[in-house]
Scaffold this motif. Structure first.
Motif, PDB file in Angstrom:
ATOM      1  N   SER A 114      14.352   2.923 -17.766  1.00 46.38           N
ATOM      2  CA  SER A 114      13.529   1.886 -17.176  1.00 46.38           C
ATOM      3  C   SER A 114      13.704   1.901 -15.661  1.00 46.38           C
ATOM      4  O   SER A 114      14.814   2.072 -15.149  1.00 46.38           O
ATOM      5  CB  SER A 114      13.928   0.517 -17.731  1.00 46.38           C
ATOM      6  OG  SER A 114      13.270  -0.513 -17.031  1.00 46.38           O
ATOM      7  N   LEU A 115      12.604   1.726 -14.950  1.00 44.65           N
ATOM      8  CA  LEU A 115      12.637   1.671 -13.495  1.00 44.65           C
ATOM      9  C   LEU A 115      12.558   0.232 -12.987  1.00 44.65           C
ATOM     10  O   LEU A 115      12.443   0.006 -11.787  1.00 44.65           O
ATOM     11  CB  LEU A 115      11.483   2.485 -12.910  1.00 44.65           C
ATOM     12  CG  LEU A 115      11.484   3.982 -13.236  1.00 44.65           C
ATOM     13  CD1 LEU A 115      10.248   4.650 -12.635  1.00 44.65           C
ATOM     14  CD2 LEU A 115      12.744   4.653 -12.727  1.00 44.65           C
ATOM     15  N   LEU A 116      12.617  -0.741 -13.910  1.00 48.11           N
ATOM     16  CA  LEU A 116      12.540  -2.139 -13.518  1.00 48.11           C
ATOM     17  C   LEU A 116      13.717  -2.519 -12.617  1.00 48.11           C
ATOM     18  O   LEU A 116      14.861  -2.124 -12.856  1.00 48.11           O
ATOM     19  CB  LEU A 116      12.528  -3.046 -14.745  1.00 48.11           C
ATOM     20  CG  LEU A 116      11.267  -3.040 -15.603  1.00 48.11           C
ATOM     21  CD1 LEU A 116      11.449  -3.926 -16.817  1.00 48.11           C
ATOM     22  CD2 LEU A 116      10.056  -3.485 -14.787  1.00 48.11           C
ATOM     23  N   VAL A 117      13.403  -3.293 -11.591  1.00 43.38           N
ATOM     24  CA  VAL A 117      14.423  -3.774 -10.663  1.00 43.38           C
ATOM     25  C   VAL A 117      14.817  -5.192 -11.062  1.00 43.38           C
ATOM     26  O   VAL A 117      13.945  -6.035 -11.332  1.00 43.38           O
ATOM     27  CB  VAL A 117      13.887  -3.759  -9.217  1.00 43.38           C
ATOM     28  CG1 VAL A 117      14.891  -4.393  -8.264  1.00 43.38           C
ATOM     29  CG2 VAL A 117      13.564  -2.336  -8.784  1.00 43.38           C
ATOM     30  N   LYS A 170      10.267  -4.116  -3.284  1.00 44.53           N
ATOM     31  CA  LYS A 170      11.342  -4.319  -4.266  1.00 44.53           C
ATOM     32  C   LYS A 170      12.360  -5.341  -3.770  1.00 44.53           C
ATOM     33  O   LYS A 170      12.889  -6.144  -4.554  1.00 44.53           O
ATOM     34  CB  LYS A 170      12.019  -2.980  -4.578  1.00 44.53           C
ATOM     35  CG  LYS A 170      11.145  -2.040  -5.404  1.00 44.53           C
ATOM     36  CD  LYS A 170      11.910  -0.845  -5.941  1.00 44.53           C
ATOM     37  CE  LYS A 170      12.158   0.186  -4.867  1.00 44.53           C
ATOM     38  NZ  LYS A 170      12.748   1.432  -5.448  1.00 44.53           N
ATOM     39  N   GLN A 171      12.631  -5.333  -2.475  1.00 42.41           N
ATOM     40  CA  GLN A 171      13.581  -6.309  -1.933  1.00 42.41           C
ATOM     41  C   GLN A 171      13.009  -7.718  -1.974  1.00 42.41           C
ATOM     42  O   GLN A 171      13.765  -8.688  -2.158  1.00 42.41           O
ATOM     43  CB  GLN A 171      13.956  -5.930  -0.502  1.00 42.41           C
ATOM     44  CG  GLN A 171      14.904  -4.732  -0.425  1.00 42.41           C
ATOM     45  CD  GLN A 171      15.349  -4.453   0.996  1.00 42.41           C
ATOM     46  OE1 GLN A 171      14.551  -4.128   1.869  1.00 42.41           O
ATOM     47  NE2 GLN A 171      16.629  -4.588   1.241  1.00 42.41           N
ATOM     48  N   PHE A 172      11.697  -7.857  -1.815  1.00 40.86           N
ATOM     49  CA  PHE A 172      11.077  -9.173  -1.948  1.00 40.86           C
ATOM     50  C   PHE A 172      11.304  -9.734  -3.349  1.00 40.86           C
ATOM     51  O   PHE A 172      11.327 -10.949  -3.544  1.00 40.86           O
ATOM     52  CB  PHE A 172       9.577  -9.079  -1.682  1.00 40.86           C
ATOM     53  CG  PHE A 172       9.211  -9.002  -0.223  1.00 40.86           C
ATOM     54  CD1 PHE A 172      10.160  -9.199   0.765  1.00 40.86           C
ATOM     55  CD2 PHE A 172       7.901  -8.744   0.163  1.00 40.86           C
ATOM     56  CE1 PHE A 172       9.830  -9.135   2.112  1.00 40.86           C
ATOM     57  CE2 PHE A 172       7.556  -8.687   1.506  1.00 40.86           C
ATOM     58  CZ  PHE A 172       8.518  -8.875   2.481  1.00 40.86           C
ATOM     59  N   TRP A 173      11.454  -8.860  -4.312  1.00 39.10           N
ATOM     60  CA  TRP A 173      11.713  -9.275  -5.689  1.00 39.10           C
ATOM     61  C   TRP A 173      13.203  -9.502  -5.938  1.00 39.10           C
ATOM     62  O   TRP A 173      13.596 -10.517  -6.504  1.00 39.10           O
ATOM     63  CB  TRP A 173      11.181  -8.218  -6.657  1.00 39.10           C
ATOM     64  CG  TRP A 173      11.541  -8.438  -8.088  1.00 39.10           C
ATOM     65  CD1 TRP A 173      12.559  -7.843  -8.795  1.00 39.10           C
ATOM     66  CD2 TRP A 173      10.897  -9.324  -9.017  1.00 39.10           C
ATOM     67  NE1 TRP A 173      12.583  -8.287 -10.082  1.00 39.10           N
ATOM     68  CE2 TRP A 173      11.584  -9.195 -10.249  1.00 39.10           C
ATOM     69  CE3 TRP A 173       9.819 -10.186  -8.922  1.00 39.10           C
ATOM     70  CZ2 TRP A 173      11.199  -9.919 -11.379  1.00 39.10           C
ATOM     71  CZ3 TRP A 173       9.448 -10.912 -10.047  1.00 39.10           C
ATOM     72  CH2 TRP A 173      10.135 -10.777 -11.257  1.00 39.10           C
ATOM     73  N   SER A 174      14.028  -8.574  -5.496  1.00 44.41           N
ATOM     74  CA  SER A 174      15.446  -8.592  -5.862  1.00 44.41           C
ATOM     75  C   SER A 174      16.324  -9.428  -4.941  1.00 44.41           C
ATOM     76  O   SER A 174      17.352  -9.970  -5.384  1.00 44.41           O
ATOM     77  CB  SER A 174      15.997  -7.159  -5.911  1.00 44.41           C
ATOM     78  OG  SER A 174      15.921  -6.555  -4.634  1.00 44.41           O
TER      79      SER A 174
END
Length: 273
Positions: free
Chosen positions: A19-22, A129-133
């Motif tokens: 999985s590539l999900l962050v 991705k950083q906006f998410w993580s």
């Protein structure tokens, strides 16, 4: 050579694809993630994103917007939200609008809102991705991800890295609509992301005197395109100068929203059942 994780075309037998999900920030709580996409620019995708966040907020849900259009951010302007992002021990804190809509945009990291964002693709993808993580998204019912047009790095990153519950395709009533919708639909299908439906923006102009609907961009071909891809038409949104004025004034939260938008919000509410 490295593994592509596509087991259907590989004889290596290395096991299940990874999985590539962050992972989201450990302090985040995010409900449904909705991607707003278009096959080309200029169809009002960011406007639709903003209106949906406002509409769901008025229904009593906590809305949030992740502005993934890194090189062309417009969400902060629509809401009149300015300033720099702040951080705490748990992570980065989103900015919040007057009615409580949380949002993150690259504009909140720039010294001046009109500074250009000159990033290469990998850096843009990493920023999304950083906006998410790294951001602490608290008690969010609906997160709307405003993506740039096309099928490039950012849509691919969002589809691979975020747990997207469905996408809405925004288009306009022009001859290019078939190709535009087709590109977005086929990418979503390849990435196995549920397609919720199509929203036609700039569908018509309503005469203020007689109420007649005028097809400024010609007769719509949306029904035949939607039938081709077996997608529901969720809304046909009018051209409304008052909406443009509200966005320019940073007051999208203070204006009456188009009635056809209710078809989209009803669809979104079914995702929670």
């Amino acid at each position: 050579m490295g593994c592509s994780h596509n087991c259907d075309s590989c004889s290596g037998g290395c096991g299940e694809p990874q999985s590539l999900l962050v992972a989201a920030n450990q302090y985040s709580s995010i409900g449904k993630v909705i991607g707003i996409v278009s096959g080309k620019g200029g169809v009002g995708k960011s406007l639709v994103t903003s209106m949906l966040a406002v509409a769901m907020t008025r229904k009593g849900y906590h809305s949030a917007i992740l502005d993934a259009d890194i090189t062309g951010p417009s969400i902060p302007r629509a809401f009149g939200v300015t300033g720099q992002l702040e951080a705490c021990e748990e992570g980065i804190l989103p900015k919040t609008s007057e009615t409580g809509i949380d949002m993150v945009s690259i504009n909140f990291l720039l010294s001046h809102p009109d500074d250009p964002v000159i990033y290469r693709g990998p850096i843009i993808a990493e920023t999304v991705k950083q906006f998410w993580s790294d951001v602490v998204w608290q008690d969010v019912d609906y997160m709307f991800v405003d993506m740039p047009p096309g099928t490039g790095d950012v849509p691919l990153t969002v589809f691979q890295s975020l747990p997207v519950d469905g996408i809405l395709v925004v288009t306009s009533p022009q001859d290019l609509v078939s190709m535009i919708v087709g590109k977005a639909v086929k990418m979503a299908q390849m990435m196995e992301i549920p397609l919720l439906g199509i929203i036609e923006n700039y569908s018509y102009l309503e005469c203020p005197d007689c109420g007649k609907k005028i097809s400024v961009f010609g007769e719509s071909k949306l029904d035949e395109v939607a039938a081709r891809y077996e997608l529901p038409v969720l809304a046909r949104l009018p051209i409304d100068p008052k909406l443009a004025e509200a966005v320019d004034a940073g007051n999208i939260e203070g204006i009456k929203l188009p009635e056809p938008l209710s078809g989209v919000t009803t669809k979104l509410e079914t995702l929670r059942s």
